[in-house]
Write a protein that holds these residues in place. Structure first.
Motif, mmCIF file in Angstrom:
data_model
loop_
_atom_site.group_PDB
_atom_site.id
_atom_site.type_symbol
_atom_site.label_atom_id
_atom_site.label_comp_id
_atom_site.label_asym_id
_atom_site.label_seq_id
_atom_site.Cartn_x
_atom_site.Cartn_y
_atom_site.Cartn_z
ATOM 1 N N ASP A 147 -6.391 -5.000 0.454
ATOM 2 C CA ASP A 147 -6.356 -5.472 -0.871
ATOM 3 C C ASP A 147 -5.310 -4.813 -2.009
ATOM 4 N N MET A 148 -4.884 -3.773 -1.298
ATOM 5 C CA MET A 148 -3.737 -2.808 -2.225
ATOM 6 C C MET A 148 -3.144 -2.049 -1.132
ATOM 7 N N PRO A 149 -1.803 -3.030 -0.468
ATOM 8 C CA PRO A 149 -1.221 -2.338 0.462
ATOM 9 C C PRO A 149 -0.419 -1.058 0.211
ATOM 10 N N VAL A 150 -0.469 -0.422 1.233
ATOM 11 C CA VAL A 150 0.215 0.970 1.102
ATOM 12 C C VAL A 150 1.642 1.327 0.647
ATOM 13 N N ARG A 151 2.206 0.252 0.942
ATOM 14 C CA ARG A 151 3.807 0.051 0.452
ATOM 15 C C ARG A 151 3.997 0.130 -1.002
ATOM 16 N N TYR A 152 2.952 -0.158 -1.692
ATOM 17 C CA TYR A 152 3.051 -0.116 -3.233
ATOM 18 C C TYR A 152 2.635 1.298 -3.934
ATOM 19 N N TRP A 153 1.916 2.037 -2.999
ATOM 20 C CA TRP A 153 1.213 3.133 -3.619
ATOM 21 C C TRP A 153 1.975 3.921 -4.445
ATOM 22 N N LYS A 154 3.431 4.283 -3.904
ATOM 23 C CA LYS A 154 4.218 5.179 -4.558
ATOM 24 C C LYS A 154 4.815 4.701 -6.097
ATOM 25 N N PHE A 155 4.403 3.625 -6.505
ATOM 26 C CA PHE A 155 4.697 2.947 -7.737
ATOM 27 C C PHE A 155 3.742 2.857 -8.693
ATOM 28 N N LEU A 156 2.248 3.163 -8.003
ATOM 29 C CA LEU A 156 1.221 3.019 -8.776
ATOM 30 C C LEU A 156 0.547 4.102 -9.603
ATOM 31 N N THR A 157 0.524 4.329 -10.693
ATOM 32 C CA THR A 157 0.091 5.383 -11.522
ATOM 33 C C THR A 157 -1.155 6.071 -10.951
ATOM 34 N N GLU A 158 -2.159 5.073 -10.697
ATOM 35 C CA GLU A 158 -3.369 5.576 -10.015
ATOM 36 C C GLU A 158 -3.358 6.481 -8.788
ATOM 37 N N LYS A 159 -2.317 6.244 -8.160
ATOM 38 C CA LYS A 159 -2.196 6.739 -6.665
ATOM 39 C C LYS A 159 -1.292 7.865 -6.816
ATOM 40 N N ASN A 160 -0.563 8.256 -7.777
ATOM 41 C CA ASN A 160 0.185 9.328 -7.884
ATOM 42 C C ASN A 160 -0.281 10.532 -8.593
ATOM 43 N N GLU A 161 -0.207 11.872 -7.837
ATOM 44 C CA GLU A 161 -0.805 13.069 -8.236
ATOM 45 C C GLU A 161 0.055 13.724 -9.611
#
Length: 256
Positions: free
Chosen positions: A242-256
């Motif tokens: 549902d939320m492909p990993v390739r987008y994660w580095k640009f997602l606020t909720e996925k960044n530490e």
């Protein structure tokens, strides 16, 4: 083998179709004007992009196609797929030559291929609308960055202009190194002279460039994201679908 060379623009492709009908010879292959020619060929024709010709072809296509299918042509072009230009040329020829609508003739491999490619691009556009995250800069501009599989950022501008009509924003394509800036009244395409900036690669804007409350809003969003998560019902496989990993580095909720 007949080769057409053109400038690799959509208007150039439409002009190529116009020239093909005018010459009564259709190309077996389309090449960019700077590409080397194959070892063996019978004839070449250089297409000079002509906006009046391309407009005539586009109007003819729009008369014979439903709106969603004329949009499909644009989507297919923005896929940047190597086979897209020749595929589109064959599709458009079929549309113009056929006395009846053929846009749903999925038994035809060309019609099917264009439809499938266009749907992939449409799906990527939808995911960008879902996952675009904005960071408020110190000057009040909202900055969003993504790295889409296809060149779909132009297809999202209308949505963001309507959705965020009262605030300035920048949407940037990190893969293709260009974006759009909305100043509150109009949208303009932009590029940056220094594309090696951290924010244009990782999507993380330096804290000294952010609005004073932006870090607080990011923390609140992460807390909300964590609080609605039911640990006992975690499904990593579905989550990544549902939320492909390739987008994660640009997602606020996925960044530490």
């Amino acid at each position: 083998m007949i080769i057409f060379t053109y400038d690799r623009t959509f208007e150039g492709l439409l002009t190529a179709l116009f020239d093909a009908y005018a010459r009564r010879t259709f190309p077996d292959n389309l090449l960019h004007e700077t590409e080397p020619l194959p070892l063996f060929y019978d004839e070449t024709h250089h297409v000079v992009t002509d906006l009046s010709k391309s407009e005539r072809v586009w109007k003819a296509l729009c008369r014979k196609l439903p709106h969603r299918n004329s949009t499909l042509l644009t989507y297919c072009w923005l896929s940047e797929s190597p086979e897209a230009p020749m595929l589109l040329l064959r599709y458009m020829k079929k549309v113009i030559d056929s006395p009846t609508p053929i846009n749903t003739d999925f038994a035809d491999p060309v019609i099917l291929a264009v439809t499938q490619l266009g749907r992939k691009v449409s799906g990527e556009r939808y995911r960008i609308l879902q996952f675009m995250r904005f960071q408020k800069l110190a000057d009040g501009t909202y900055f969003g960055i993504m790295e889409p599989l296809y060149d779909v950022i132009p297809l999202t501008i209308g949505h963001f202009q309507d959705r965020f009509a009262d605030q300035p924003w920048i949407i940037y394509d990190a893969k293709r190194k260009y974006g759009y800036f909305y100043n509150g009244t109009q949208v303009n395409e932009i590029t940056f002279t220094n594309t090696a900036q951290r924010a244009l690669i990782t999507g993380k804007v330096d804290e000294n460039l952010l609005d004073k409350n932006e870090k607080l809003y990011q923390a609140l969003w992460k807390n909300y994201f964590d609080s609605i998560c039911i640990r006992e019902r975690l499904n990593p496989v579905k989550h990544k679908k549902d939320m492909p990993v390739r987008y994660w580095k640009f997602l606020t909720e996925k960044n530490e």
